[in-house]
Design an enzyme around this catalytic site. Structure first.
Site, mmCIF file in Angstrom:
data_model
loop_
_atom_site.group_PDB
_atom_site.id
_atom_site.type_symbol
_atom_site.label_atom_id
_atom_site.label_comp_id
_atom_site.label_asym_id
_atom_site.label_seq_id
_atom_site.Cartn_x
_atom_site.Cartn_y
_atom_site.Cartn_z
ATOM 1 N N LYS B 197 43.536 -38.892 41.740
ATOM 2 C CA LYS B 197 43.409 -39.949 40.561
ATOM 3 C C LYS B 197 42.624 -41.123 41.293
ATOM 4 O O LYS B 197 41.747 -41.754 40.601
ATOM 5 C CB LYS B 197 44.896 -40.826 40.481
ATOM 6 C CG LYS B 197 44.918 -41.741 39.196
ATOM 7 C CD LYS B 197 46.144 -42.234 39.195
ATOM 8 C CE LYS B 197 47.172 -41.377 38.140
ATOM 9 N NZ LYS B 197 48.555 -41.919 38.046
ATOM 10 N N GLU B 203 43.890 -35.863 52.410
ATOM 11 C CA GLU B 203 43.935 -34.691 52.177
ATOM 12 C C GLU B 203 42.683 -33.992 51.473
ATOM 13 O O GLU B 203 41.924 -32.980 51.702
ATOM 14 C CB GLU B 203 45.186 -33.772 51.964
ATOM 15 C CG GLU B 203 46.160 -33.910 52.769
ATOM 16 C CD GLU B 203 47.045 -35.105 52.901
ATOM 17 O OE1 GLU B 203 46.804 -36.151 52.116
ATOM 18 O OE2 GLU B 203 48.463 -35.184 53.411
ATOM 19 N N GLY B 259 51.781 -38.425 39.199
ATOM 20 C CA GLY B 259 51.319 -37.155 39.820
ATOM 21 C C GLY B 259 52.143 -36.032 39.456
ATOM 22 O O GLY B 259 51.652 -35.039 39.093
ATOM 23 N N ARG B 260 53.239 -36.175 39.689
ATOM 24 C CA ARG B 260 54.110 -34.883 39.650
ATOM 25 C C ARG B 260 54.285 -34.520 38.066
ATOM 26 O O ARG B 260 55.120 -33.561 37.567
ATOM 27 C CB ARG B 260 55.475 -34.915 40.257
ATOM 28 C CG ARG B 260 56.271 -36.109 40.022
ATOM 29 C CD ARG B 260 57.381 -36.291 41.084
ATOM 30 N NE ARG B 260 57.936 -37.748 41.003
ATOM 31 C CZ ARG B 260 57.683 -38.895 41.277
ATOM 32 N NH1 ARG B 260 56.744 -38.857 41.838
ATOM 33 N NH2 ARG B 260 58.428 -39.973 41.204
ATOM 34 N N GLU B 346 60.971 -35.567 44.651
ATOM 35 C CA GLU B 346 60.239 -36.885 44.690
ATOM 36 C C GLU B 346 60.642 -37.714 43.722
ATOM 37 O O GLU B 346 60.667 -39.245 43.990
ATOM 38 C CB GLU B 346 58.667 -36.420 44.596
ATOM 39 C CG GLU B 346 57.812 -37.639 44.895
ATOM 40 C CD GLU B 346 56.438 -37.135 45.030
ATOM 41 O OE1 GLU B 346 56.028 -37.123 46.086
ATOM 42 O OE2 GLU B 346 55.660 -36.684 44.258
ATOM 43 N N HIS B 377 67.796 -10.172 48.210
ATOM 44 C CA HIS B 377 67.670 -9.323 49.492
ATOM 45 C C HIS B 377 67.157 -10.661 50.630
ATOM 46 O O HIS B 377 67.081 -10.088 51.839
ATOM 47 C CB HIS B 377 66.672 -8.397 49.304
ATOM 48 C CG HIS B 377 66.893 -7.168 48.741
ATOM 49 N ND1 HIS B 377 67.430 -6.016 49.005
ATOM 50 C CD2 HIS B 377 66.896 -7.180 47.235
ATOM 51 C CE1 HIS B 377 67.553 -5.140 48.197
ATOM 52 N NE2 HIS B 377 67.432 -5.743 46.930
ATOM 53 N N LYS B 491 52.754 -42.269 55.961
ATOM 54 C CA LYS B 491 51.432 -42.643 55.800
ATOM 55 C C LYS B 491 50.818 -43.567 56.668
ATOM 56 O O LYS B 491 49.819 -43.616 57.403
ATOM 57 C CB LYS B 491 50.962 -42.908 54.357
ATOM 58 C CG LYS B 491 50.625 -41.646 53.204
ATOM 59 C CD LYS B 491 50.010 -42.255 52.022
ATOM 60 C CE LYS B 491 50.318 -41.407 50.756
ATOM 61 N NZ LYS B 491 50.273 -41.967 49.449
#
Lengths: 535, 535
Positions: B197, B203, B259-260, B346, B377, B491
C-alpha cells in the site's frame, strides 16, 4: 503415581503463585552454549529456583534412567510392546544395540549400504527407466510420519540437491494432490517411492495404485514398467512383491522405529539420498547423532532437549499456556512447524498415563508456526497483544542459505536477523504507552535457538532436538509418547462410511445405506451420494 | 460497557455450568441450508437455550447495526479513522457507497476495468516483455495481507488457470525465498507485481529492489526493463514512479481496505486476473458478494458468519477452548488455514476494547490447520484424546476438483469424504473401551461446512465467510478488529537492531553497537556480527 504427587510439583505450584507478579529479568546464566547450537531461555518466566525445582521434577520422574532405557532398546512403548530406537539409526560408530538379544546395528548399517548403493547407481545412470532415460524425478508417496519429516528435511536442505534431481511428495488421498504433482511429470524419468510400513495405509495405497495405473497408461502394461519405476520403503515384503515391485528394491525398517520418528530410517533415507545424495543424508544422521549424544550424556541442567521440555511443562502445567509457536527465521525451515506439530501432538496429546490411569493435569500443547518474518505480518498481533499468551521458539542461523544481495550494507539475512533479535525482546519487555491500543504487557515467554548454518547437519540436529524434547515431556509426565490410539476411532468410522458408500453404489435404494447413522450425518451423506446440495 | 455486563453473558455462564454434564445430542435443527453452502453445527456443545442466549448476546451487543455500519462505510476503524469497506469491492451491482460524502463505487469499478484490460492485453500478447516474449511468469512480491489471501485463492483455483500462466509469491525477506523462486525463472517472460500500500513495507521493498537488480543483471540497465517487467499494487504513486514503474501500471486501492481484508481488491485482483483470467477473478468476487449479502440480510439465527462467530465466543469465553482447528478436506484449500490464521489472529488478538478499556474476558483464539486427510496422520491424536479440547471446522465439497481414479467404485474423492463424514462423529460421540488407551471421551465440538465445488465462486464465498466471522466476534466483544498496533513494537526494536548493525559495519569497535541492550541480546548479536558461534 502421578507426577502431580511429587514434592517438586508442589514446589512449582507455590513458586508460580509468587512469580507471576515479579518483573521479568533476563538472566545471564539461562543459556546453554555448545559449538553447534546456543539455547537461550532467559526470557522464560522462570528464575533459578524454578529451574532447580524443574530439575528436581525430572529427577523425581526418573528421567535419566528413562532416557537410558530408550537408548538401550528396552521396550518402553509398552502398549505396543516395542523398543524405541530411532537413535540407533544414527549411532553408526557406537557399539551394539540389543533388541530381544539381537544386535540391530548390522541390519541398520546394511540398509544404509543398500540405500547408498542404490542412490549412487541412480545418480551415475547405471539404473535407468524403462525407456533408457535417467530417473531424475523422485515422487515419494506416503502420509503422516512417512511424509512430514522427510519433507521438512528436503526443504531445509534443498540447495544441497544432486544436480538435476527433483523430489515431490504425494500424501493426501484427495486426488488433487496426485493430479497437481503429476501434471507436468515426465513418466520416463519418474521414480515412485511408496512409503508404508505395512503397505496397507489407505491413502498411500490409493495413491500408489493410481500411480501404477497412470504409469501403465503412459508407458504400457509391461511389468517392467512397475519394476523399473517403483520402489518401496516397507516391512511387508509379500505385499510389496504383489504390487509388482522388485523385492530387491524394498528398503526395510523395524518395529522399533515409529512413524513420526522415522525420518532418519529408510523412510527419509531413500528419498533424501536420491535427492541430496547419500553423503548429505549421512550428514543429517551426523547432526541427529550429535544431538542424541548430547541428550544422553549432558547433565540435565545443561541438556537442551531436557531444559526446553521442562520449560514446556512449566508453561503448560503451571503458567497455563497450552499452545506454542514455532518460529524459524528461515524460509528453508518452512516445513519444520508442520513436522513439529505431528511429532508433538501425536506423541503427547494423551489423556492417560502409561499404565492407563487418567491424567489429572494437562499434557501435550498445541503447536503451530510459520517462518519469520512471514508470521510477523500474520498472527504475531495475537502473540504480542492477545489475551492468551503463546510461548514462542525463535530459531535463527548465523549464515544465510543463499547469497542474495550480499553487496548491500544490510543484506537480506541482516534484515531477517534484525527481526529475529527484536521480537523476543518485544515480547519479553513490552512497552508502556498513554494510548492503551499501543500498550504491550511484556512477560510473554520465548526461547532462542541459534545455529551456524542451514545445512544438513543442522537439519538433523533440529530433528533430533524435537524428538527428544517430545520424549522428555512424555517421560516426565509418565505418558507413552510412542503410541497413537487416538487415530483409530476415526479410521473405524471411516470404514463404516465407506461400506455404506459401496452399498449405495450397488443399490441406491438400499435402506441400510443410512441405517443407524445420526440424522445430521445421514442427511449430509445423502447429499453427498445424491450429488446435490439439497436432497 | 463490557459485553460481560450483559444479561445474556450471565445467562450463558449459568447455562455452561449445567451443560457440560449433559451428553451431546446431535440436534436436527442446528443447520443452516442455502443453495451454496450448508452449515451444520449440531456437534457443538450447545442446545437451543444456549443458541437463544447467544442470539440475545448479539442483540445486546448491537450486532445488526454494527454490521450495517460496516457496509455503509461508517468509520468503524476508529483508531485509524477509517471506513471498512472490503464488501464494497464486490458489491458491483449495488448502489452508491459513500465515504466522506464521496461515492467510492465508480473508483472501485474503474480499477477493476483497468485490471481487466491489462490482464487481457497480457493474455493476448499485446503487452510483451522487453525482448518481445509473452509475460507468462507472474511473480507477486508482498507479505502478510498482500500475500496470504491471494495465495489461498490462487491455490484453491489452480485448475482455472489461463493456459501457460504461472504465479509464484515472494514474501519472506529471507533471501532463500527470492533465490528459490527465481532459480529457474526466465527473466524475459517474468512480470513482477510489487504489492505494498505505502510502498515502504520493509520486506517487500527489499525483495522488490533485489528483483530490480536481478532483472537488470539479466536483461540490462535499460529503464524499459523495469517499465515492462514491473507493475505495482499501491497507493503511493510517487514512490512507485521513483522505483521506475510506469504510473499507468499502478493499480490502486483505498485506506478503507485493510491488508488482511484486501484479497478482493487489486491486491488479489491483479495477480489473480493475470493467473486465472479476469472472469474467474470476477467469480471470486461474486462468491464473496453472495456471502456479503447473506451476512447483511439473513436473520441472525440463520446467518452463517454470525452463528459460527457466536459459537466461537461460546467455545472461547464459556467452554474455555482457546484454539480452533481449520480442517478443509481439500488439498486445493491447503493455504486456507494460514490465511485464516492471519485474519483471525491479527484482527481479534487484542486486549483492549475499541474505547481503550482493558478487556476482562478472553478474545481471539489461536487457529491452525492442515488439509484432511493429512492432518489425521499428524495432530488429530491430540484433538481426539488430548487434555485440551480443540473445536474443529470441517470443510468439504460434493465434487472433486480433478477426476482422478473416477473409474474405481470408491474414488479418491469418496475415500476423502469417508473421512470427512467420520471424523466429526468420532469427536462428538467418542467410544468407550475396557482398554483406557483406546477410550475416546467424545463431546469434542465441531462445525461442518459443505459446499458444491472447489471453484472460484466457493473460494470467494469462503473468504468472505472468514472475514465476516472475524468481524462478528469483534463487534460482539466490542473490539476494533481492523487495526493491528501489536505489530509496531517489534518493528521499532527491529529498526534499533538495524541501526546497530549499520554502526558495526562502519566501525566494528564502536562501543555503541551494543550499548543499552540486555546481556542476552548483546551477546547473541555479537555472535551474529562476528560470524562465530562463540565470541
Amino acid at each position: 503415581m502421578s507426577i502431580k504427587q511429587t514434592q517438586a510439583w508442589q514446589k512449582l505450584s507455590d513458586m508460580k503463585k509468587k512469580l507471576v507478579k515479579e518483573p521479568l529479568s533476563v538472566g545471564d546464566g539461562l543459556q546453554v552454549k555448545t559449538d553447534k547450537i546456543i539455547f537461550d531461555y532467559s526470557r522464560q518466566l522462570v528464575n533459578e529456583n524454578v529451574m532447580a525445582a524443574l530439575m528436581q521434577l525430572a529427577e523425581e520422574a526418573g528421567l535419566k534412567s528413562k532416557i537410558e532405557s530408550m537408548f538401550c532398546g528396552q521396550k518402553i512403548n509398552v502398549t505396543e510392546n516395542r523398543a524405541v530406537l530411532h537413535t540407533a539409526l544414527r549411532n553408526l560408530s557406537g557399539g551394539p544395540v540389543l533388541v530381544d538379544g539381537r544386535d540391530v546395528m548390522p541390519e541398520i548399517k546394511a540398509v544404509l549400504q543398500k540405500i547408498k548403493g542404490f542412490s549412487s547407481r541412480i545418480h551415475s545412470g547405471e539404473i535407468k527407466g524403462i525407456t533408457g532415460k535417467p530417473l531424475k524425478n523422485i515422487v515419494a508417496i506416503g502420509i503422516g510420519g512417512s511424509y512430514l519429516g522427510p519433507e521438512y528435511l528436503a526443504e531445509a536442505c534443498a540447495p544441497y540437491t544432486v544436480s538435476g534431481m527433483k523430489l515431490s511428495f504425494i500424501s493426501n488421498v484427495d486426488g488433487t494432490d496426485f493430479a497437481r504433482k503429476t501434471a507436468s511429470l515426465d513418466p520416463e524419468t519418474a521414480l515412485f517411492v511408496i512409503v508404508s510400513k505395512t503397505f496397507t495405509t489407505a491413502e498411500t495405497m490409493k495413491n500408489a495404485s493410481t500411480a501404477k495405473k497412470w504409469m501403465i497408461s503412459k508407458l504400457g502394461a509391461d511389468p517392467n514398467v512397475i519394476k523399473k519405476h517403483f520402489i518401496a520403503v516397507s516391512t511387508a515384503a509379500d505385499k510389496v512383491k504383489a504390487f509388482g515391485i522388485d523385492p530387491e528394491n524394498m528398503f526395510g525398517f523395524w518395529d522399533f522405529v515409529g512413524g513420526r520418528f522415522s525420518a532418519t530410517s529408510a523412510v527419509g533415507g531413500v528419498p533424501l539420498s536420491l535427492y541430496l545424495g547419500y553423503d548429505n543424508f549421512h550428514k543429517i544422521l551426523e547432526g541427529a547423532n550429535w544431538m542424541d549424544v548430547h541428550y544422553r550424556t549432558a547433565p540435565l541442567s545443561e541438556n537442551i532437549p531436557v531444559i526446553s521440555a521442562l520449560l514446556d511443562i512449566w508453561n503448560i502445567n503451571f503458567m497455563g499456556f497450552k499452545t506454542r509457536a514455532i518460529l524459524p527465521y528461515s524460509q528453508a525451515y518452512s516445513k519444520y512447524a508442520p513436522h513439529c506439530q505431528q511429532t508433538e501432538m501425536e506423541s503427547n496429546g494423551k489423556s492417560v498415563l502409561i499404565d492407563g490411569t487418567p491424567v489429572d493435569f494437562d499434557t501435550g500443547e498445541i503447536v503451530f508456526g510459520e517462518p519469520g518474518t512471514n508470521g510477523q505480518h500474520s498472527f504475531y498481533q495475537l502473540i504480542h497483544q492477545g489475551t492468551t499468551p503463546v510461548p514462542a521458539d525463535f530459531i535463527g542461523f548465523l549464515k544465510p542459505q543463499y547469497n542474495v544481495g550480499q553487496e548491500d550494507v544490510i543484506t537480506h539475512h541482516d534484515e531477517l536477523m534484525t527481526n529475529f533479535f527484536a521480537q523476543p525482546d518485544a515480547l519479553a519487555f513490552g512497552q508502556d504507552s498513554n494510548d492503551p491500543h499501543k500498550k504491550f504487557s511484556g512477560k510473554r515467554p520465548s526461547n532462542i535457538f541459534l545455529l551456524k548454518e542451514q545445512d544438513p547437519f543442522s537439519a538433523g540436529l533440529m530433528l533430533a532436538l524435537l524428538e527428544h524434547r517430545v520424549a522428555t515431556k512424555g517421560f516426565v509426565w509418565g505418558l507413552n509418547s510412542f503410541d497413537q490410539f487416538g487415530v483409530e476411532l476415526g479410521k473405524k468410522l471411516g470404514l463404516d462410511i465407506r461400506r455404506r458408500m459401496e452399498l449405495f453404489k450397488k443399490d441406491q435404494k438400499d435402506p441400510s445405506v443410512y441405517a443407524g447413522l445420526n440424522n445430521s450425518t445421514a442427511k449430509l451423506l445423502k447429499l453427498y451420494l445424491s450429488g446435490e446440495l439439497y436432497s
